[in-house]
Design a protein around this motif. Structure first.
Motif, short mmCIF file in Angstrom:
data_model
loop_
_atom_site.label_atom_id
_atom_site.label_comp_id
_atom_site.label_asym_id
_atom_site.label_seq_id
_atom_site.Cartn_x
_atom_site.Cartn_y
_atom_site.Cartn_z
N LEU A 113 -9.06 0.31 8.10
CA LEU A 113 -9.22 -1.11 8.39
C LEU A 113 -9.14 -1.93 7.11
O LEU A 113 -8.51 -3.01 7.08
CB LEU A 113 -10.56 -1.35 9.09
CG LEU A 113 -10.88 -2.79 9.48
CD1 LEU A 113 -9.81 -3.34 10.44
CD2 LEU A 113 -12.26 -2.89 10.10
N ALA A 114 -9.76 -1.46 6.04
CA ALA A 114 -9.68 -2.15 4.75
C ALA A 114 -8.23 -2.24 4.27
O ALA A 114 -7.78 -3.29 3.79
CB ALA A 114 -10.54 -1.43 3.72
N ILE B 63 3.69 3.07 4.96
CA ILE B 63 2.69 3.55 5.91
C ILE B 63 2.04 2.43 6.71
O ILE B 63 1.37 2.68 7.72
CB ILE B 63 1.60 4.39 5.21
CG1 ILE B 63 0.79 3.51 4.24
CG2 ILE B 63 2.21 5.58 4.50
CD1 ILE B 63 -0.38 4.25 3.62
N ALA B 64 2.22 1.18 6.29
CA ALA B 64 1.54 0.05 6.93
C ALA B 64 1.85 -0.05 8.43
O ALA B 64 0.92 -0.24 9.23
CB ALA B 64 1.88 -1.25 6.21
N GLU C 114 -1.05 0.13 11.35
CA GLU C 114 -1.27 -0.99 12.26
C GLU C 114 -1.21 -0.53 13.73
O GLU C 114 -2.04 -0.93 14.55
CB GLU C 114 -0.23 -2.08 12.01
CG GLU C 114 -0.48 -2.92 10.77
CD GLU C 114 -1.78 -3.69 10.84
OE1 GLU C 114 -2.12 -4.23 11.92
OE2 GLU C 114 -2.48 -3.73 9.81
N ASP C 115 -0.21 0.30 14.02
CA ASP C 115 -0.10 0.81 15.40
C ASP C 115 -1.32 1.63 15.78
O ASP C 115 -1.84 1.53 16.90
CB ASP C 115 1.16 1.66 15.53
CG ASP C 115 2.43 0.82 15.53
OD1 ASP C 115 2.33 -0.40 15.71
OD2 ASP C 115 3.52 1.40 15.35
N ALA C 116 -1.78 2.47 14.85
CA ALA C 116 -2.93 3.33 15.13
C ALA C 116 -4.19 2.49 15.36
O ALA C 116 -4.94 2.73 16.32
CB ALA C 116 -3.15 4.30 13.98
N SER D 275 -4.34 -0.64 16.31
CA SER D 275 -4.19 -1.39 17.55
C SER D 275 -4.47 -0.51 18.76
O SER D 275 -5.12 -0.94 19.73
CB SER D 275 -2.77 -1.96 17.66
OG SER D 275 -2.54 -2.91 16.63
N GLY D 276 -4.00 0.74 18.70
CA GLY D 276 -4.27 1.66 19.80
C GLY D 276 -5.74 1.98 19.95
O GLY D 276 -6.27 2.03 21.07
N ILE D 277 -6.43 2.16 18.83
CA ILE D 277 -7.87 2.42 18.87
C ILE D 277 -8.61 1.21 19.43
O ILE D 277 -9.52 1.35 20.27
CB ILE D 277 -8.39 2.78 17.47
CG1 ILE D 277 -7.81 4.14 17.03
CG2 ILE D 277 -9.92 2.82 17.45
CD1 ILE D 277 -8.10 4.48 15.58
N GLU D 278 -8.21 0.03 19.02
CA GLU D 278 -8.88 -1.19 19.51
C GLU D 278 -8.70 -1.35 21.01
O GLU D 278 -9.64 -1.70 21.72
CB GLU D 278 -8.32 -2.41 18.76
CG GLU D 278 -9.08 -3.70 19.00
CD GLU D 278 -8.63 -4.44 20.26
OE1 GLU D 278 -9.45 -5.16 20.86
OE2 GLU D 278 -7.45 -4.27 20.65
#
Length: 320
Positions: free
Chosen positions: A16-17, A73-74, A78-80, A82-85
């Motif tokens: 997240l950071a 890697i950004a 971001e996709d990961a 967003s999926g967790i959220e």
């Protein structure tokens, strides 16, 4: 397949950071968004650099410039995130009016006769895109069939549940006597002698003639004659209309039979234990919006049906 050793070096807060630093390109603004002090964010960035073996961000003037590794890697990070959220955000409240699919309920036929019709009618009003499926269920196989996904929940006299099931109490099912007054002349209140002397019809899925009633009669020194046994409650009214006999049945279905077929009810002349009717469902479905709504709907409908039939019981809504 995931590499556990690699993932153990990174926690979600570090990713997240990284995401916020990529968006802000400024330590002060990123720290403010993350509700961190600048030293805390700097420590997080240091751990990221060590874990990924790359500078990731280089200070240029008052801002930060991402390295080629950070830029590469950004998108995946971001996709990961967003999926967790999406996975952990609160579920939308279940809307029965727009839902389409099946609700499945397991019941034995005496409870089915009392509750299935009112439940189907209410469901048609509240969830017109849904279909109600009734499954014949006995207490001996309810738990197994629940695990197999045959129905959403079962309503019966259930055995002690497994740890992954929830057995919620509904109501105590008392017994009542029923007969055709044009076939059988009995004086009210029914005496123990009259009860023992008259012909009896029993209901047994397996064809058992002896029941708890016989044990209760034997304790009083009396016995009865069972002249017929039917496998389903639905067959009982026609039998009683055809012959001078009496049956002892659960109160909920007895009152339905009396209303539909013009039969007479009376209290048994001996003390019979009440059967605890319960709702059995999977623990994993306890907080599911759709499942919880269906369980509560059943309780509301069953309470109204019990009240309308004259049964002096009610089901706590907390059971769902």
């Amino acid at each position: 397949m995931m590499n556990d050793a690699t993932l153990r070096r990174i926690d979600l807060n570090l990713l997240l950071a990284f995401s916020v630093l990529m968006q802000e390109r400024n330590v002060s603004r990123a720290a403010e968004r993350l509700l961190l002090g600048q030293p805390g964010l700097s420590a997080a960035l240091r751990r990221l650099r060590e874990a990924l073996d790359d500078e990731l961000f280089v200070r240029v003037g008052r801002g930060l410039q991402p390295t080629p590794r950070a830029l590469s890697i950004a998108p995946a990070i971001e996709d990961a995130l967003s999926g967790i959220e999406r996975a952990i955000r609160p579920q939308d409240e279940f809307d029965p009016a727009t839902w389409q699919g099946e609700f499945r309920i397991g019941m034995c036929d005496n409870l089915e006769s009392a509750f299935f019709g009112p439940l189907a009618a209410r469901l048609l009003q509240l969830s017109p895109g849904a279909r109600l499926i009734g499954i014949a269920a006995e207490k001996r196989d309810a738990a197994r069939r629940l695990d197999d996904g045959v129905f959403d929940f079962s309503v019966s006299v259930h055995e002690e549940p497994a740890s992954w099931h929830i057995r919620a109490p509904l109501f105590d099912q008392v017994s009542i006597c029923i007969y055709d007054a044009t076939q059988l002349r009995l004086k009210a209140p029914l005496s123990l002698k009259d009860f023992a002397d008259v012909a009896h019809v029993t209901v047994s899925f397996e064809g058992n003639v002896s029941t708890g009633i016989d044990m209760a009669l034997n304790r009083t020194g009396q016995s009865r004659e069972v002249v017929a046994t039917v496998p389903r409650f639905s067959a009982l009214p026609m039998v009683l209309k055809a012959m001078p006999a009496i049956a002892t049945v659960p109160e909920s279905i007895g009152r339905c039979m009396a209303q539909l077929h013009g039969l007479t009810l009376c209290e048994p002349p001996l003390s019979l234990p009440a059967d605890p009717v319960t709702m059995l469902y999977r623990r994993v479905d306890q907080a599911d919006g759709r499942s919880r709504w269906f369980r509560r709907l059943f309780i509301d409908v069953a309470n109204e049906a019990l009240k309308a039939s004259g049964c002096c019981v009610s089901i706590p809504r907390a059971a769902a």
